[in-house]
Design a protein around this motif. Structure first.
Motif, PDB file in Angstrom:
ATOM      1  N   SER A 136       0.836  -1.207   0.000  1.00 36.39           N
ATOM      2  CA  SER A 136       0.000   0.000   0.000  1.00 36.39           C
ATOM      3  C   SER A 136       0.869   1.255   0.000  1.00 36.39           C
ATOM      4  O   SER A 136       0.604   2.223  -0.722  1.00 36.39           O
ATOM      5  N   GLN A 137       1.938   1.246   0.814  1.00 34.61           N
ATOM      6  CA  GLN A 137       2.844   2.389   0.831  1.00 34.61           C
ATOM      7  C   GLN A 137       3.520   2.584  -0.511  1.00 34.61           C
ATOM      8  O   GLN A 137       3.710   3.714  -0.970  1.00 34.61           O
ATOM      9  N   GLN A 139       2.300   1.741  -3.442  1.00 36.07           N
ATOM     10  CA  GLN A 139       1.318   2.313  -4.357  1.00 36.07           C
ATOM     11  C   GLN A 139       1.148   3.810  -4.114  1.00 36.07           C
ATOM     12  O   GLN A 139       1.037   4.606  -5.060  1.00 36.07           O
ATOM     13  N   ALA A 140       1.116   4.231  -2.829  1.00 38.83           N
ATOM     14  CA  ALA A 140       0.994   5.652  -2.522  1.00 38.83           C
ATOM     15  C   ALA A 140       2.195   6.431  -3.052  1.00 38.83           C
ATOM     16  O   ALA A 140       2.052   7.532  -3.593  1.00 38.83           O
ATOM     17  N   CYS A 141       3.385   5.831  -2.932  1.00 41.89           N
ATOM     18  CA  CYS A 141       4.585   6.493  -3.470  1.00 41.89           C
ATOM     19  C   CYS A 141       4.528   6.604  -4.984  1.00 41.89           C
ATOM     20  O   CYS A 141       4.979   7.595  -5.574  1.00 41.89           O
ATOM     21  N   GLU A 142       4.007   5.576  -5.626  1.00 42.97           N
ATOM     22  CA  GLU A 142       3.870   5.636  -7.074  1.00 42.97           C
ATOM     23  C   GLU A 142       2.922   6.756  -7.497  1.00 42.97           C
ATOM     24  O   GLU A 142       3.179   7.480  -8.457  1.00 42.97           O
ATOM     25  N   VAL A 143       1.818   6.910  -6.744  1.00 36.90           N
ATOM     26  CA  VAL A 143       0.880   8.006  -7.052  1.00 36.90           C
ATOM     27  C   VAL A 143       1.560   9.353  -6.854  1.00 36.90           C
ATOM     28  O   VAL A 143       1.434  10.266  -7.680  1.00 36.90           O
ATOM     29  N   GLU A 144       2.324   9.482  -5.740  1.00 35.02           N
ATOM     30  CA  GLU A 144       3.034  10.734  -5.486  1.00 35.02           C
ATOM     31  C   GLU A 144       4.081  11.010  -6.557  1.00 35.02           C
ATOM     32  O   GLU A 144       4.261  12.154  -7.007  1.00 35.02           O
ATOM     33  N   ARG A 147       2.361  12.297  -9.586  1.00 36.51           N
ATOM     34  CA  ARG A 147       1.953  13.703  -9.415  1.00 36.51           C
ATOM     35  C   ARG A 147       3.140  14.637  -9.609  1.00 36.51           C
ATOM     36  O   ARG A 147       3.040  15.678 -10.276  1.00 36.51           O
ATOM     37  N   LYS A 219      11.715  10.392  -3.299  1.00 33.09           N
ATOM     38  CA  LYS A 219      10.706   9.346  -3.451  1.00 33.09           C
ATOM     39  C   LYS A 219      11.327   8.064  -4.006  1.00 33.09           C
ATOM     40  O   LYS A 219      10.943   6.943  -3.635  1.00 33.09           O
TER      41      LYS A 219
END
Length: 326
Positions: A136-137, A139-144, A147, A219
């Motif tokens: 989950s972390q 995936q969140a890093c990939e989204v960040e 962005r 990141k």
């Protein structure tokens, strides 16, 4: 009062046996013949009664004497048989008790192995939960990261627009300089001011681009740390799997020992087979979960490679972007 098992008939059998061997039936000899049992006063009383009974008795027929002797032998043989049977029964009870104790020890060992196996299963489940958290972390890093990449592209487009504006202003300034020679110094001053202002804006945009690039590198470092954590968790789960296999082998050895120690208890054997079947099912489930975990790790590696390729492309675009007029 005579002790249990010592009576007149037994004393008579021992006395007749001594007489048959040509020995004098004294009190000590009779007591030894009886296996050192019975009190001497009781044996003396019975010997006296037997002596008084035999003294005035006229000579009996041979058949009756043989019948009495055979009856005494039968009583003696029966006594010896009962003693042997009691000894055999005691030996059998001792063996049965030893077998029962061995079975209880093996059952306790089996229960300990099952408890260890359950503990390892809980640890493996906790590892899977931690792996899901790391996923989950990631995936969140990939989204960040996506962005930040979009923001970087937007900054590049803004730089291109600023560069186009600078070129347009330079053209206008050149045309104005050709048409208005008497305003040359004023237009030159205005051009220098505009260039300085646009240079300041360009430097500001470049600083923002460097900031975004530093954030992107940060990141990327976080992604690398997450990947190392996943690798470490994979190693821990592999060690847990090896420990599970070792415990399963020890459990199988314990089952073989229990089967060898207690062949007569078929109900316990069926329970052991049921436990072995459950362990086989658990081992199959563990293999399936490991296969799923390896598939997940391969997917994570593929996603990490894609992110690295995207970062390389962003760096190339940053390096190839125009930096403004000299």
């Amino acid at each position: 009062m005579a002790r249990g098992g010592v009576n007149k008939a037994v004393v008579q059998i021992a006395r007749n046996a001594l007489l048959a061997r040509g020995l004098h039936p004294s009190i000590d000899a009779v007591r030894v013949e009886l296996g050192n049992t019975g009190s001497k006063s009781t044996i003396q009383r019975y010997l006296k009664e037997l002596g008084e009974a035999e003294a005035p008795t006229p000579e009996m027929p041979l058949d009756e004497e043989l019948t009495r002797y055979i009856a005494s032998l039968v009583v003696r043989v029966q006594q010896r048989a009962e003693e042997a049977l009691a000894a055999d029964r005691a030996a059998f009870d001792r063996k049965q008790l030893a077998a029962r104790q061995q079975r209880e020890v093996e059952a306790a060992h089996l229960e300990h192995l099952q408890l260890a196996h359950a503990t390892l299963g809980q640890a493996r489940q906790a590892g899977l939960v931690h792996e899901q958290t790391l996923t989950s972390q990631l995936q969140a890093c990939e989204v960040e990261s996506q962005r930040l990449q979009e923001a970087h592209e937007q900054q590049l487009r803004l730089l291109e627009d600023r560069a186009g504006q600078i070129v347009s202003l330079e053209d206008k300034h050149r045309l104005t300089q050709e048409a208005l020679d008497h305003y040359r110094e004023q237009h030159l001053l205005q051009r220098e001011q505009e260039v300085q202002r646009h240079d300041q804006q360009l430097q500001q945009l470049q600083r923002e681009a460097r900031t975004n690039r530093d954030q992107l590198l940060s990141k990327q470092e976080e992604l690398s740390q997450l990947y190392r954590d996943l690798e470490r968790m994979s190693g821990e789960q592999l060690r847990q799997h090896q420990e599970t296999r070792r415990l399963e082998q020890a459990l199988q050895s314990a089952q073989e020992q229990v089967q060898a120690a207690d062949l007569e208890h078929q109900s316990d054997l069926r329970q052991m087979h049921a436990i072995a079947h459950k362990l086989t099912t658990l081992r199959e489930k563990t293999k399936q979960q490991l296969l799923k975990q390896r598939q997940t790790q391969r997917e994570l590696r593929s996603q990490t490679q894609q992110i690295t390729q995207l970062q390389t492309l962003v760096e190339r675009l940053t390096q190839s972007a125009p930096t403004g007029p000299d």
